[in-house]
Motif scaffolding. Structure first.
Motif, short mmCIF file in Angstrom:
data_model
loop_
_atom_site.label_atom_id
_atom_site.label_comp_id
_atom_site.label_asym_id
_atom_site.label_seq_id
_atom_site.Cartn_x
_atom_site.Cartn_y
_atom_site.Cartn_z
N GLY A 101 0.78 -1.23 0.00
CA GLY A 101 0.00 0.00 0.00
C GLY A 101 0.81 1.27 0.00
N GLY A 102 1.80 1.37 -0.87
CA GLY A 102 2.60 2.59 -0.92
C GLY A 102 3.50 2.62 -2.15
N LYS A 103 4.46 3.53 -2.11
CA LYS A 103 5.37 3.76 -3.23
C LYS A 103 6.63 2.95 -3.05
CE LYS A 103 7.41 7.52 -5.94
NZ LYS A 103 7.62 8.99 -6.01
N LEU A 104 6.93 2.12 -4.04
CA LEU A 104 8.07 1.22 -4.00
C LEU A 104 9.26 1.87 -4.71
CD1 LEU A 104 8.32 -1.81 -2.99
CD2 LEU A 104 8.12 -2.47 -5.40
N GLY A 105 10.43 1.31 -4.53
CA GLY A 105 11.64 1.76 -5.23
C GLY A 105 12.32 0.57 -5.89
N MET A 106 13.05 0.83 -6.99
CA MET A 106 13.71 -0.26 -7.69
C MET A 106 14.92 0.26 -8.46
SD MET A 106 12.24 -2.77 -10.74
CE MET A 106 12.39 -1.56 -12.05
N THR A 107 16.01 -0.51 -8.40
CA THR A 107 17.16 -0.32 -9.28
C THR A 107 17.26 -1.55 -10.16
OG1 THR A 107 18.39 1.09 -7.74
CG2 THR A 107 19.66 -0.08 -9.40
N ALA A 108 17.29 -1.35 -11.48
CA ALA A 108 17.28 -2.48 -12.42
C ALA A 108 18.48 -2.40 -13.35
CB ALA A 108 15.99 -2.48 -13.24
N VAL A 109 19.09 -3.56 -13.61
CA VAL A 109 20.24 -3.67 -14.51
C VAL A 109 19.92 -4.73 -15.55
CG1 VAL A 109 22.70 -4.16 -14.70
CG2 VAL A 109 21.83 -3.05 -12.64
N LEU A 110 20.08 -4.38 -16.82
CA LEU A 110 19.79 -5.30 -17.91
C LEU A 110 20.98 -6.20 -18.19
CD1 LEU A 110 17.98 -6.20 -20.33
CD2 LEU A 110 19.13 -4.41 -21.68
N HIS A 111 20.73 -7.51 -18.24
CA HIS A 111 21.71 -8.50 -18.69
C HIS A 111 21.14 -9.17 -19.93
CE1 HIS A 111 23.85 -9.14 -14.55
NE2 HIS A 111 23.74 -7.89 -14.88
N THR A 112 21.99 -9.46 -20.90
CA THR A 112 21.51 -10.09 -22.12
C THR A 112 22.22 -11.39 -22.44
OG1 THR A 112 23.09 -8.89 -23.53
CG2 THR A 112 20.96 -7.83 -23.10
N TRP A 113 23.09 -11.86 -21.55
CA TRP A 113 23.94 -13.00 -21.89
C TRP A 113 23.91 -14.09 -20.84
CZ3 TRP A 113 25.79 -8.11 -20.72
CH2 TRP A 113 26.42 -7.96 -19.49
N GLY A 114 24.30 -15.28 -21.30
CA GLY A 114 24.60 -16.39 -20.41
C GLY A 114 26.10 -16.60 -20.38
N GLN A 115 26.56 -17.55 -19.58
CA GLN A 115 27.98 -17.78 -19.43
C GLN A 115 28.66 -18.20 -20.74
OE1 GLN A 115 30.61 -18.28 -16.70
NE2 GLN A 115 29.51 -16.42 -16.18
N ASN A 116 27.92 -18.86 -21.63
CA ASN A 116 28.50 -19.31 -22.89
C ASN A 116 28.24 -18.32 -24.03
OD1 ASN A 116 25.79 -19.68 -23.22
ND2 ASN A 116 25.90 -21.87 -23.68
N LEU A 117 27.92 -17.07 -23.67
CA LEU A 117 27.66 -15.97 -24.61
C LEU A 117 26.35 -16.13 -25.37
CD1 LEU A 117 31.16 -15.18 -26.19
CD2 LEU A 117 30.08 -14.17 -24.20
N SER A 118 25.53 -17.08 -24.97
CA SER A 118 24.23 -17.24 -25.61
C SER A 118 23.32 -16.08 -25.21
CB SER A 118 23.60 -18.57 -25.22
OG SER A 118 23.42 -18.63 -23.81
N GLN A 119 22.24 -15.92 -25.94
CA GLN A 119 21.30 -14.83 -25.66
C GLN A 119 20.36 -15.24 -24.54
OE1 GLN A 119 19.22 -13.52 -29.13
NE2 GLN A 119 18.98 -11.44 -28.37
N HIS A 120 20.43 -14.49 -23.45
CA HIS A 120 19.63 -14.80 -22.26
C HIS A 120 19.24 -13.46 -21.64
CE1 HIS A 120 18.12 -16.93 -18.80
NE2 HIS A 120 18.98 -16.34 -17.99
N VAL A 121 18.13 -12.90 -22.11
CA VAL A 121 17.73 -11.55 -21.72
C VAL A 121 16.98 -11.59 -20.39
CG1 VAL A 121 16.45 -9.50 -22.42
CG2 VAL A 121 17.57 -10.93 -24.15
N HIS A 122 17.48 -10.88 -19.40
CA HIS A 122 16.83 -10.84 -18.10
C HIS A 122 17.18 -9.54 -17.40
CE1 HIS A 122 20.78 -12.70 -17.64
NE2 HIS A 122 20.79 -12.32 -16.39
#
Length: 325
Positions: free
Chosen positions: A86-107
């Motif tokens: 019931g209020g105002k939330l806060g968030m810091t977000a960082v985009l990752h696009t890779w997996g350990q083997n350089l595959s595409q893994h967007v999260h």
């Protein structure tokens, strides 16, 4: 200590260069440490289904922007719900696009303070061990993302998808499967999570240290296989290695790190002061780190001593050719 000599090349300042973003990473981490509140933080990860990888390659800026928008809209709605916080939330977000083997893994990695600021200017702490129900988050996030993709398609913004009925078929298929959302409290480990996010906040999918070498037109590099928790070596043809690397080059000017709600840049200082006053917790003393020195870098060979600068070689740039007049 072991008399090993290692050249440190001049920075090209490209944000996708594995070598040039070390200082920016440390500075970002130190700024985030100053903004930590004396509350439990939650680490959440929202992952795009791999079925959308093709669309990401066609419209990266649109899909990445929609991902940020859908995640924040989801968390904002859950935080504002009077049955939850019931209020105002806060968030810091960082985009990752890779997996350990350089595959595409967007999260998207999200660091969320465990509580909200209510309309009465009171701090309402989260009491759940997972902040919000993960299954409910997943369904809400899925609906917001699919709805946003349909709107973009209707507006003609996904014009590079040319196969007939592909958009409707894929989105209908995605609505029938569960999307992956991860949530975990960071009890007494908030600094560790910030350092973890900082490692990827200003860097690209692979570092020089992971590249073992080249042989027979193949690149050999280390990666962590999380299925059996072992470090392994992958061999890729040079063309495939470069192709995977370029999957993670972001569009020009795209912001990989974003702050929302209480932590938005326009109101973060005032919000932190207000919350700390409510919690009677003084702000941490601001530190001013000195410029990078060679001693900050451990020796890559013996890992005991630190590099000592012997001399600097200034770059020599060709003088521009001036035309008449």
């Amino acid at each position: 200590q072991c008399h090993c000599q290692v050249p440190q090349y001049h920075s090209c300042r490209d944000r996708h260069c594995p070598q040039c973003q070390g200082r920016a990473t440390r500075q970002w981490s130190e700024r985030q440490q100053q903004a930590i509140l004396p509350v439990t933080y939650y680490h959440l990860v929202f992952t795009l289904p791999h079925e959308l990888n093709g669309w990401v390659q066609l419209h990266p800026e649109i899909i990445y922007s929609l991902l940020f928008q859908a995640v924040w809209t989801t968390l904002k709605a859950f935080g504002a719900n009077p049955k939850r916080l019931g209020g105002k939330l806060g968030m810091t977000a960082v985009l990752h696009t890779w997996g350990q083997n350089l595959s595409q893994h967007v999260h998207l990695h999200c660091l969320v303070p465990g509580g909200v600021l209510t309309e009465n200017q009171e701090w309402h702490s989260a009491r759940s061990t997972y902040l919000f129900p993960v299954r409910a988050l997943s369904r809400h996030f899925r609906g917001k993302m699919v709805s946003a993709l349909r709107e973009c398609a209707t507006a003609g913004k996904l014009d590079r998808i040319t196969r007939a009925d592909e958009i409707d078929q894929l989105l209908d298929q995605l609505m029938k499967k569960d999307w992956v959302v991860y949530s975990k409290p960071c009890i007494n480990h908030t600094e560790t999570i910030i350092r973890y996010l900082a490692r990827y906040s200003h860097k690209i999918a692979i570092s020089d240290q992971r590249i073992i070498g080249m042989k027979d037109d193949q690149v050999h590099f280390q990666y962590q296989d999380y299925r059996d928790d072992q470090s392994k070596v992958m061999k890729l043809d040079t063309d495939e290695f470069i192709r995977r690397f370029l999957l993670h080059v972001l569009p020009n000017g795209f912001m990989r790190i974003r702050h929302y709600g209480l932590l938005a840049n326009r109101c973060r200082k005032a919000s932190l002061e207000r919350i700390r006053k409510i919690l009677a917790q003084p702000a941490k003393a601001e530190e001013h780190p000195e410029a990078d020195e060679a001693g900050d870098y451990p020796c890559p060979k013996c890992h005991k001593g630190h590099l000592v600068a012997i001399w600097r070689i200034n770059p020599v740039w060709p003088l521009p050719v001036r035309g008449p007049g």
